[in-house]
Design a protein around this motif. Sequence first.
Motif, mmCIF file in Angstrom:
data_model
loop_
_atom_site.group_PDB
_atom_site.id
_atom_site.type_symbol
_atom_site.label_atom_id
_atom_site.label_comp_id
_atom_site.label_asym_id
_atom_site.label_seq_id
_atom_site.Cartn_x
_atom_site.Cartn_y
_atom_site.Cartn_z
ATOM 1 N N ALA A 15 0.824 -1.163 0.046
ATOM 2 C CA ALA A 15 0.049 -0.036 -0.002
ATOM 3 C C ALA A 15 0.923 1.258 0.016
ATOM 4 N N LEU A 16 2.139 1.056 0.817
ATOM 5 C CA LEU A 16 2.793 2.190 1.044
ATOM 6 C C LEU A 16 3.494 2.625 -0.421
ATOM 7 N N THR A 17 3.852 1.763 -1.103
ATOM 8 C CA THR A 17 4.698 1.666 -2.388
ATOM 9 C C THR A 17 3.519 2.412 -3.484
ATOM 10 N N ARG A 18 2.378 1.837 -3.435
ATOM 11 C CA ARG A 18 1.252 2.740 -4.347
ATOM 12 C C ARG A 18 1.178 4.042 -3.785
ATOM 13 N N LEU A 19 1.106 4.297 -2.570
ATOM 14 C CA LEU A 19 0.754 5.760 -2.132
ATOM 15 C C LEU A 19 2.159 6.524 -2.510
ATOM 16 N N GLU A 20 3.428 5.919 -2.510
ATOM 17 C CA GLU A 20 4.427 6.725 -3.089
ATOM 18 C C GLU A 20 4.341 6.850 -4.629
ATOM 19 N N ARG A 21 3.823 6.181 -5.165
ATOM 20 C CA ARG A 21 3.643 6.485 -6.713
ATOM 21 C C ARG A 21 2.714 7.634 -6.963
ATOM 22 N N GLU A 22 1.862 7.596 -5.925
ATOM 23 C CA GLU A 22 0.699 8.749 -6.124
ATOM 24 C C GLU A 22 1.233 10.041 -5.453
ATOM 25 N N GLY A 23 2.415 10.020 -5.091
ATOM 26 C CA GLY A 23 2.846 11.326 -4.525
ATOM 27 C C GLY A 23 2.461 11.636 -3.039
ATOM 28 N N LEU A 24 1.801 10.837 -2.442
ATOM 29 C CA LEU A 24 1.236 10.975 -0.891
ATOM 30 C C LEU A 24 2.285 10.469 0.117
ATOM 31 N N VAL A 25 3.246 9.797 -0.191
ATOM 32 C CA VAL A 25 4.212 9.555 0.898
ATOM 33 C C VAL A 25 5.706 9.300 -0.015
ATOM 34 N N ARG A 26 6.666 9.611 0.987
ATOM 35 C CA ARG A 26 7.952 9.549 0.536
ATOM 36 C C ARG A 26 8.542 8.304 1.290
ATOM 37 N N LYS A 27 9.730 7.975 0.600
ATOM 38 C CA LYS A 27 10.616 6.705 1.279
ATOM 39 C C LYS A 27 11.952 7.304 1.426
ATOM 40 N N ALA A 28 12.686 7.266 2.607
ATOM 41 C CA ALA A 28 13.980 7.714 2.706
ATOM 42 C C ALA A 28 14.718 6.762 3.055
ATOM 43 N N HIS A 29 16.038 6.575 2.638
ATOM 44 C CA HIS A 29 16.940 5.421 3.084
ATOM 45 C C HIS A 29 17.371 5.605 4.502
ATOM 46 N N LEU A 30 17.155 4.423 5.254
ATOM 47 C CA LEU A 30 17.460 4.432 6.440
ATOM 48 C C LEU A 30 16.410 4.958 7.331
ATOM 49 N N ILE A 31 15.553 5.615 7.066
ATOM 50 C CA ILE A 31 14.453 6.330 7.637
ATOM 51 C C ILE A 31 13.138 5.556 7.349
ATOM 52 N N GLY A 32 12.750 5.097 6.338
ATOM 53 C CA GLY A 32 11.541 4.687 6.060
ATOM 54 C C GLY A 32 10.302 5.601 5.331
ATOM 55 N N TYR A 33 9.229 5.341 5.567
ATOM 56 C CA TYR A 33 8.100 6.277 4.797
ATOM 57 C C TYR A 33 7.569 7.253 5.768
ATOM 58 N N SER A 34 7.253 8.433 4.961
ATOM 59 C CA SER A 34 6.533 9.329 5.794
ATOM 60 C C SER A 34 5.727 10.158 4.801
ATOM 61 N N ALA A 35 4.525 10.743 5.491
ATOM 62 C CA ALA A 35 3.514 11.449 4.476
ATOM 63 C C ALA A 35 4.304 12.634 3.975
ATOM 64 N N SER A 36 3.994 12.869 2.712
ATOM 65 C CA SER A 36 4.755 13.775 1.820
ATOM 66 C C SER A 36 4.327 15.254 2.522
ATOM 67 N N PRO A 37 5.423 16.005 2.332
ATOM 68 C CA PRO A 37 5.138 17.612 3.078
ATOM 69 C C PRO A 37 3.976 18.143 2.241
ATOM 70 N N GLN A 38 3.362 19.064 2.826
ATOM 71 C CA GLN A 38 2.417 19.999 2.364
ATOM 72 C C GLN A 38 3.148 20.883 1.263
ATOM 73 N N LEU A 39 2.161 21.280 0.214
ATOM 74 C CA LEU A 39 2.709 22.218 -0.681
ATOM 75 C C LEU A 39 3.007 23.535 -0.141
ATOM 76 N N THR A 40 4.293 23.927 -0.569
ATOM 77 C CA THR A 40 4.561 25.462 0.044
ATOM 78 C C THR A 40 3.674 26.501 -0.621
ATOM 79 N N HIS A 41 3.679 27.586 -0.003
ATOM 80 C CA HIS A 41 2.692 28.642 -0.729
ATOM 81 C C HIS A 41 3.366 28.853 -1.992
#
Length: 228
Positions: free
Chosen positions: A61-87
């Motif tokens: 599920a997280l892999t699919r959400l990464e493709r959709e731009g809603l989560v990010r994956k970082a080496h040695l850290i794992g998944y996190s929700a994508s940051p909000q758009l800046t202004h």
Amino acid sequence: MAIAKDRDQKGGFVRPSSIAASIHEQIYQRIMSLEIPPGARIPIDGLARELNVSQTPVREALTRLEREGLVRKAHLIGYSASPQLTHKEFDDLYRFRLMLEPESARQACLKLTPDTLARIESAAADMEKGEQPVDRNSRYSRFARADAHFHDEILKVADNKFVRQALNDQHIHLHIFRLMFHSRVTQEALEEHERLLAAFRAGDADGAFQAMHDHIERSRDRLAAAFE
């Protein structure tokens, strides 16, 4: 855990959908409703325990959400929700939309057939009358997906694959709906879509251009409040 069920194309046999799809939907709803805040870590093991499944469907599920731009994956850290758009990203995104989508609406209007108009109308109806969501979170997240589908149907009819790909690659509707979890965002969008549909039904290409232009500007104005 309750597993979602789907009917087959004949409307008869009911079969369980995949566990990964069900988990994807649950995490998606939490991200869209800001229950999982932008930038928050999403521990696979914790989610698996909470949802009473193995880690495998959570990873899928997280892999699919990464493709959709809603989560990010970082080496040695794992998944996190994508940051909000800046202004600035928000402003740039809406300028981008205004360059492409009104003209796409014009082109779609010029190319409409009874079948493609019916398809666009069906996508619009699905935003308001589709399968009833079970709660406010799922209602909002479902609307975001349906809104993206409605706009994509217009792009399909406009038939410029480069424009369609450029817009879809940004996952625009998922990101903008994540800015503000509020019913006003959905109700006013429905009213603006109806003005666009009226132009399509009348074969008014210039009217379709203006209706789409106005819709995007009003969407920008509604969501700009998230940065105040």
